[in-house]
Write a protein that holds these residues in place. Structure first.
Motif, PDB file in Angstrom:
ATOM      1  N   GLY A  54      41.929  41.109  22.586  1.00 58.85           N
ATOM      2  CA  GLY A  54      42.290  41.991  23.684  1.00 58.85           C
ATOM      3  C   GLY A  54      42.216  41.348  25.056  1.00 58.85           C
ATOM      4  O   GLY A  54      42.065  42.054  26.059  1.00 58.85           O
ATOM      5  N   ILE A  55      42.319  40.017  25.147  1.00 56.13           N
ATOM      6  CA  ILE A  55      42.237  39.358  26.452  1.00 56.13           C
ATOM      7  C   ILE A  55      43.597  39.382  27.145  1.00 56.13           C
ATOM      8  O   ILE A  55      44.650  39.477  26.506  1.00 56.13           O
ATOM      9  N   ASP A  56      43.593  39.286  28.487  1.00 55.26           N
ATOM     10  CA  ASP A  56      44.809  39.250  29.303  1.00 55.26           C
ATOM     11  C   ASP A  56      44.721  38.011  30.201  1.00 55.26           C
ATOM     12  O   ASP A  56      44.300  38.086  31.358  1.00 55.26           O
ATOM     13  N   ASN A  57      45.112  36.869  29.655  1.00 55.91           N
ATOM     14  CA  ASN A  57      44.985  35.615  30.393  1.00 55.91           C
ATOM     15  C   ASN A  57      45.924  35.515  31.571  1.00 55.91           C
ATOM     16  O   ASN A  57      45.706  34.704  32.475  1.00 55.91           O
ATOM     17  N   ASP A  58      47.000  36.288  31.583  1.00 53.26           N
ATOM     18  CA  ASP A  58      47.920  36.247  32.718  1.00 53.26           C
ATOM     19  C   ASP A  58      47.321  36.909  33.954  1.00 53.26           C
ATOM     20  O   ASP A  58      47.694  36.588  35.083  1.00 53.26           O
ATOM     21  N   LYS A  59      46.373  37.827  33.747  1.00 56.73           N
ATOM     22  CA  LYS A  59      45.815  38.601  34.855  1.00 56.73           C
ATOM     23  C   LYS A  59      44.393  38.196  35.188  1.00 56.73           C
ATOM     24  O   LYS A  59      43.988  38.219  36.354  1.00 56.73           O
ATOM     25  N   SER A  95      39.393  44.466  25.353  1.00 53.43           N
ATOM     26  CA  SER A  95      40.526  45.314  25.717  1.00 53.43           C
ATOM     27  C   SER A  95      40.249  46.173  26.943  1.00 53.43           C
ATOM     28  O   SER A  95      41.124  46.366  27.795  1.00 53.43           O
ATOM     29  N   ASP A  96      39.041  46.693  27.070  1.00 49.16           N
ATOM     30  CA  ASP A  96      38.735  47.630  28.146  1.00 49.16           C
ATOM     31  C   ASP A  96      37.856  47.013  29.222  1.00 49.16           C
ATOM     32  O   ASP A  96      37.211  47.733  30.004  1.00 49.16           O
ATOM     33  N   VAL A  97      37.816  45.692  29.305  1.00 57.19           N
ATOM     34  CA  VAL A  97      36.945  45.020  30.263  1.00 57.19           C
ATOM     35  C   VAL A  97      37.741  44.660  31.510  1.00 57.19           C
ATOM     36  O   VAL A  97      38.830  44.093  31.420  1.00 57.19           O
ATOM     37  N   GLY A  98      37.202  44.993  32.683  1.00 55.44           N
ATOM     38  CA  GLY A  98      37.828  44.645  33.958  1.00 55.44           C
ATOM     39  C   GLY A  98      36.996  43.639  34.707  1.00 55.44           C
ATOM     40  O   GLY A  98      36.005  43.094  34.186  1.00 55.44           O
ATOM     41  N   PRO A  99      37.366  43.344  35.974  1.00 56.01           N
ATOM     42  CA  PRO A  99      36.615  42.368  36.765  1.00 56.01           C
ATOM     43  C   PRO A  99      35.145  42.745  36.886  1.00 56.01           C
ATOM     44  O   PRO A  99      34.786  43.919  37.020  1.00 56.01           O
TER      45      PRO A  99
END
Length: 481
Positions: A54-59, A95-99
């Protein structure tokens, strides 16, 4: 055989044997723990990689305090020893982790029949930052040296700019993006060399986690002998037919490049290409190819040939009146006056191409009387006449001489002598008269057979001609130098 099969006792014995065999097969791994044939045992599995889900490497940019775990598991010997380590999976769900900073539990998946005794760590701390991107120019450094006597030119890098992606807190630390090119006595230019890039901070330390796109660039690096760029001058040999004159000479390039030792190049200030005027037979414009040879002591010259556009026209004449005489070189404390001609101006008849003559005005022609080094008194001075290129003075053999009166300031207490009515006789000066040419010196408007270096073709440089020198017919044929 049928006899035995019909015997009930035989069949009973056979059934009993098969039953014992089946029971043994089924219960061999389920025997009581106090039996040595069936047992469970523990096993330590090191460095089981944590899979990030669930990682978002682009962001985002993620930083973990652990990337693998140590697992202690228990199970039957067959399950523990005959299962590959790939069958043990550990995952963290982002998936649900933010900064920010977050602690997340680790999930695991084990082979059938295997149970977990302990997992270290059982959770992971993750730091999440927004991902930022910035463009940086690419720089290049070289290690090693080219061949002896050779030098490096300016590298061409493609692309010349790349993008660097890092956490926002680290992107400001990037000072440069740089590649390194290895040299090993190269004597030819390096082309299409692939160079890997790295990002560095202001202290020269590599920033390992920088994402560079693209990470590899193509480099072209000239490796040449020392070289020098020289202005191209066009001089003339031979003569045009008697009724023709040059109106324009324009080479396709203004400069050439000579290659050689630094000592040989130090003595060069320009390159002279020679144009043979006798090869031109009629009026009009044509292209003439001039072959260029390396100057003495150099290895090569580029280009090796140059095309020159030559325009030739029928000769024409024009008379220009009241061109003022300028005085130069007047000594300190002296006053100079032109006494003859009284108008302090001259009339000149000029020859050249009609288009050039039509463009002339008094500002294009310089008439100078140089009295430098002359003492007080009356002197006759030859005029120095400068004209645009390819314009000649008609009857240049006839001297243009003016009379200059150099006057010193009056001394207090002197008595004026009575005027006798006769003009004073000028005494010969001990200094040579400036601007007068000797018989064996060609003038700047002289014959075309003399290969005098000319200014770069196509310029509007003036040619300086002391009055009274040169040959009109040759000047008309060459159009000046």
């Amino acid at each position: 055989m049928d006899k035995w099969m019909k015997n009930n006792n035989f069949n009973k014995i056979l059934a009993l044997v098969f039953g014992v065999i089946l029971w043994t097969i089924v219960h061999v791994d389920t025997a009581p723990t106090n039996q040595t044939t069936v047992s469970t045992q523990s096993k330590i599995i090191e460095n089981v990689k944590i899979e990030q889900v669930g990682i978002d490497n682009d962001k985002y940019v993620y930083t973990f305090d652990a990337d693998s775990v140590r697992m202690e598991v228990r199970g039957k010997n067959s399950d523990l020893n005959f299962k590959l380590s790939d069958a043990y999976n550990v995952m963290v769900d982002l998936s649900d982790v933010g900064p920010g900073d977050t602690t997340l539990p680790l999930n695991y998946d084990l082979p059938s029949g295997v149970s977990l005794v302990e997992m270290i760590p059982h959770e992971v701390n993750v730091h999440v930052e927004l991902r930022n991107t910035k463009s940086f120019p690419v720089t290049l450094v070289t290690k090693g040296k080219p061949a002896e006597g050779y030098q490096l030119g300016t590298a061409v890098i493609d692309p010349a700019e790349v993008e660097v992606t890092l956490p926002a807190s680290e992107l400001g630390n990037v000072s440069k993006v740089q590649g390194t090119l290895e040299l090993d006595g190269d004597s030819t230019s390096i082309t299409e060399k692939k160079v890997r890039l790295a990002a560095y901070d202001s202290s020269g330390n590599e920033i390992k986690n920088a994402v560079i796109e693209p990470s590899i660039v193509s480099v072209e690096l000239p490796v040449t002998l020392p070289f020098k760029s020289l202005p191209l001058d066009v001089s003339f040999t031979g003569q045009l037919p008697g009724s023709l004159v040059l109106s324009r000479v324009t080479p396709e390039v203004d400069t050439v490049t000579a290659y050689g030792s630094e000592e040989a190049l130090a003595g060069l200030s320009s390159y002279e290409a020679s144009l043979d005027l006798s090869s031109i037979k009629s009026a009009g414009t044509e292209q003439v190819k001039l072959d260029l040879k390396p100057p003495e002591g150099t290895a090569k010259i580029e280009p090796v040939a140059v095309s020159v556009t030559v325009s030739v026209a029928q000769i024409a004449e024009r008379t220009m009146e009241n061109i003022p005489i300028k005085l130069e070189g007047v000594g300190r404390g002296l006053t100079a006056v032109v006494t003859d001609p009284a108008a302090k101006a001259v009339t000149l008849t000029l020859s050249g191409a009609p288009t050039l003559l039509d463009q002339l005005d008094q500002d294009n022609i310089s008439v100078v009387a140089d009295v430098g080094g002359l003492a007080a008194g009356v002197h006759q001075v030859s005029l120095q006449i400068s004209m645009p290129r390819f314009i000649s003075l008609v009857n240049s053999s006839q001297p243009h001489i003016v009379t200059i009166d150099l006057q010193a300031p009056a001394t207090p207490g002197t008595t004026d002598k009575p005027n006798t009515g006769s003009a004073p006789t000028p005494e010969p000066s001990s200094e040579p008269v400036s601007g007068v040419e000797t018989d064996n010196e060609p003038s700047n408007s002289g014959g075309a057979a003399t290969a005098t270096p000319a200014p770069t073709a196509g310029t509007s440089e003036n040619s300086s001609t002391p009055a009274g020198s040169g040959n009109a017919n040759n000047a008309a044929s060459t159009g000046g130098t």
